[in-house]
Design a protein around this motif. Structure first.
Motif, short mmCIF file in Angstrom:
data_model
loop_
_atom_site.label_atom_id
_atom_site.label_comp_id
_atom_site.label_asym_id
_atom_site.label_seq_id
_atom_site.Cartn_x
_atom_site.Cartn_y
_atom_site.Cartn_z
N GLY A 176 2.51 10.23 -9.86
CA GLY A 176 1.62 10.67 -10.92
C GLY A 176 0.87 11.95 -10.62
O GLY A 176 0.10 12.41 -11.46
N GLY A 177 1.10 12.53 -9.44
CA GLY A 177 0.47 13.82 -9.10
C GLY A 177 -0.72 13.73 -8.18
O GLY A 177 -1.37 14.75 -7.93
N ALA A 178 -1.04 12.54 -7.66
CA ALA A 178 -2.17 12.40 -6.73
C ALA A 178 -1.68 12.68 -5.32
O ALA A 178 -1.13 11.80 -4.65
N TYR A 179 -1.86 13.91 -4.87
CA TYR A 179 -1.37 14.32 -3.56
C TYR A 179 -2.47 14.32 -2.50
O TYR A 179 -2.25 14.78 -1.37
N ASP A 180 -3.66 13.84 -2.83
CA ASP A 180 -4.75 13.80 -1.86
C ASP A 180 -4.89 12.44 -1.20
O ASP A 180 -5.85 12.21 -0.46
N VAL A 209 4.97 9.53 5.08
CA VAL A 209 4.42 9.66 3.72
C VAL A 209 3.24 10.63 3.71
O VAL A 209 3.10 11.46 2.80
N ASN A 210 2.38 10.54 4.74
CA ASN A 210 1.24 11.45 4.80
C ASN A 210 1.69 12.90 4.97
O ASN A 210 1.13 13.82 4.35
N ASP A 211 2.71 13.10 5.81
CA ASP A 211 3.24 14.47 5.95
C ASP A 211 3.82 14.97 4.63
O ASP A 211 3.64 16.14 4.26
N LEU A 212 4.51 14.07 3.92
CA LEU A 212 5.10 14.46 2.65
C LEU A 212 4.02 14.80 1.62
O LEU A 212 4.12 15.81 0.90
N THR A 213 2.97 13.97 1.54
CA THR A 213 1.90 14.27 0.58
C THR A 213 1.19 15.57 0.92
O THR A 213 0.81 16.34 0.02
N GLN A 214 1.02 15.84 2.22
CA GLN A 214 0.37 17.09 2.59
C GLN A 214 1.22 18.29 2.19
O GLN A 214 0.71 19.27 1.64
N ARG A 215 2.54 18.19 2.44
CA ARG A 215 3.42 19.30 2.05
C ARG A 215 3.47 19.46 0.54
O ARG A 215 3.48 20.59 0.01
N ARG A 274 0.83 -1.20 0.00
CA ARG A 274 0.00 0.00 0.00
C ARG A 274 0.87 1.26 0.00
O ARG A 274 0.53 2.26 -0.65
N ILE A 275 1.98 1.20 0.72
CA ILE A 275 2.88 2.36 0.76
C ILE A 275 3.48 2.59 -0.62
O ILE A 275 3.54 3.73 -1.11
N ARG A 312 3.65 5.64 -5.76
CA ARG A 312 3.53 5.70 -7.23
C ARG A 312 2.40 6.65 -7.64
O ARG A 312 2.51 7.35 -8.65
N ASN A 313 1.30 6.65 -6.89
CA ASN A 313 0.25 7.62 -7.19
C ASN A 313 0.72 9.05 -6.95
O ASN A 313 0.35 9.97 -7.70
N MET A 314 1.54 9.23 -5.93
CA MET A 314 2.13 10.55 -5.71
C MET A 314 3.02 10.95 -6.88
O MET A 314 3.04 12.12 -7.28
#
Length: 476
Positions: A202-206, A224-230, A192-193, A198-200
């Motif tokens: 592709g630009g999926a930051y949500d 990873v969640n902190d990174l996607t939020q930033r 899952r990580i 990989r989705n990140m």
């Protein structure tokens, strides 16, 4: 190698090592048991011989020399019961040749494989004999020698090892299978990580990862969640800044177009009028000056044409006044007129050059398109048409716009048959293509560069949403 595969191989290696160690221990224990049984057989023979000898001496009053008659029949059933199967015992009375008797092997199992026999012999060697002395009246009356038969010892060792190791192998296989299932279940968060990363990419930051039970994976998920939020915040800020830059760019273009029209355009008009006046005043008296004035008029007209095309690129038609559909039609007509002008200006006798024909296809109504989205679509179409005409030799360039899906937004595609390669266009992207990407990304849309259905040329397709996408995170 995958982590799960590596861990399973390690488990298999540990199980194999444990089986090898268990086999070695069982073989050593069996050899110790065989040695102990040889000692026990020798002791039983000595004890039996001594008891029978004393009984004979008591009944008959014989001397110690006649003790050998206590075992008158060495191969009797009375004697065989004290010798364990698979062992050989030799009894030698004083001053007499030894007599040897072996217990039978029947019922001791099948013969071991040759490799096991060789391994057993290499590890333990031949069986060592056990020697005991028969004493009567504190005098040595004889000697007993017991030794395990090699074939019987190997059979006994193989029987025990095959049973024990078989059970251990079955248990190890069960443990290995359960360990594989447990390890696979424990490593499920890793998949899952990786999928979230990989989705990140592709630009999926949500996307957000849940809190896993394992502490290590929980820490990774939190990072990873902190990174996607930033990244989401940074991307949103960059998109807002890019949109603001495009607005400033439009304002600067309008200002520049107004200045060119008001100052440069008026100067060109004045220069053209002055050249016409000079030509009219010198037509009969000074034909040379009249000719120069006509040349100046021609240059002025060409400059006015260049100025008009520049103003058309800098300041698009008023979308609120004429609408997006008419603005796109005007853009296509401008390109076709430009091609016709190039064909007319070509000197006679030259090799004709391919002049592309520009086509416009509109699906659905564009009347509901917001002004800002319409302006962005116009700019993207303008740059795509310029790119198709500049980087290839197409015979036809087709602009297609679909605006009948309010959920998806505007769909734009520009196809040409110029023989270009999308991969080369991607590798050698100029400022125009970079600007298209930045504009589409700032609007939350998507851009793709590929070959058209015919397989010749380049197709650039973009999706432009009508408004910003709703914010909010969702679990991966």
């Amino acid at each position: 190698m995958r982590l799960l595969t590596g861990l399973i191989l390690r488990v298999v290696a540990v199980v194999a090592l444990c089986l090898a160690a268990a086999s070695a221990w069982v073989m050593w224990d069996v050899n110790r048991t065989i040695r102990a049984e040889a000692v026990a057989s020798a002791d039983r023979v000595v004890r039996e011989a001594r008891e029978l000898a004393w009984r004979e001496l008591t009944w008959r009053g014989s001397s110690g020399r006649d003790a050998k008659y206590a075992f008158p029949d060495w191969r009797s059933s009375e004697t065989l019961r004290v010798i364990a199967p698979g062992y050989c015992v030799s009894l030698a009375w004083t001053d007499e040749a030894p007599r040897r008797l072996c217990g039978g092997w029947s019922g001791m199992g099948a013969a071991p494989p040759a490799w096991f026999d060789a391994a057993y012999s290499a590890l333990f060697g031949p069986s060592r004999p056990v020697t005991r002395t028969v004493t009567l009246h504190r005098r040595d009356a004889g000697q007993v020698i017991a030794v395990a038969d090699h074939g019987a010892a190997a059979r006994q060792a193989w029987r025990v090892v095959s049973v024990v190791v078989g059970v251990a192998a079955a248990m190890a296989a069960g443990i290995g299978l359960l360990a594989t299932l447990v390890i696979g279940h424990a490593l499920m968060p890793a998949e899952r990580i990786v999928r979230c990363l990989r989705n990140m990419e592709g630009g999926a930051y949500d996307l957000r990862l849940p809190a896993f039970r394992a502490r290590e994976f929980a820490l990774i998920a939190r990072a990873v969640n902190d990174l996607t939020q930033r990244l989401a915040e940074t991307t949103a800020q960059r998109a807002a800044l890019t949109r603001r830059l495009f607005q400033v760019q439009e304002e600067e273009r309008r200002t520049l177009a107004r200045d060119l029209h008001d100052a440069f355009g008026q100067c060109l008009a004045a220069a053209g009028a002055l050249a016409a006046a000079i030509e009219a005043g010198t037509e009969g008296e000074r034909p040379d000056i009249a000719e120069d004035a006509r040349a100046i008029s021609g240059i002025t007209e060409r400059m006015m044409g260049t100025l008009r095309s520049t103003l058309a690129r800098l300041r698009p038609p008023d979308l609120d006044a004429v609408g997006l559909e008419r603005s796109l039609g005007h853009l296509i007509a401008t390109w076709n007129a430009h091609g016709a002008a190039l064909a007319a200006a070509r000197p006679a006798g030259t090799v004709p050059e391919t002049i592309p024909a520009f086509r416009l296809d509109i699906v659905g109504s564009l009347s509901h398109v917001p002004a800002q989205a319409g302006l962005n679509l116009y700019r993207i179409a303008q740059e795509c048409l310029t790119n198709a005409a500049r980087h290839g030799r197409p015979s036809e360039v087709r602009l297609r716009v679909e605006g009948d899906d309010p959920v998806r937004g505007l769909a734009l595609s520009v196809e040409d048959d110029g023989g270009g390669a999308p991969e080369r266009l991607e590798a050698r992207a100029g400022y125009g293509l970079i600007g298209i990407r930045e504009r589409v990304a700032a609007l939350g849309g998507s851009l793709s560069i590929e070959r058209p259905a015919g397989g010749i040329g380049v197709r650039i397709a973009a999706i432009i949403p009508f408004g910003p996408e709703p914010a909010g995170a969702r679990f991966a």
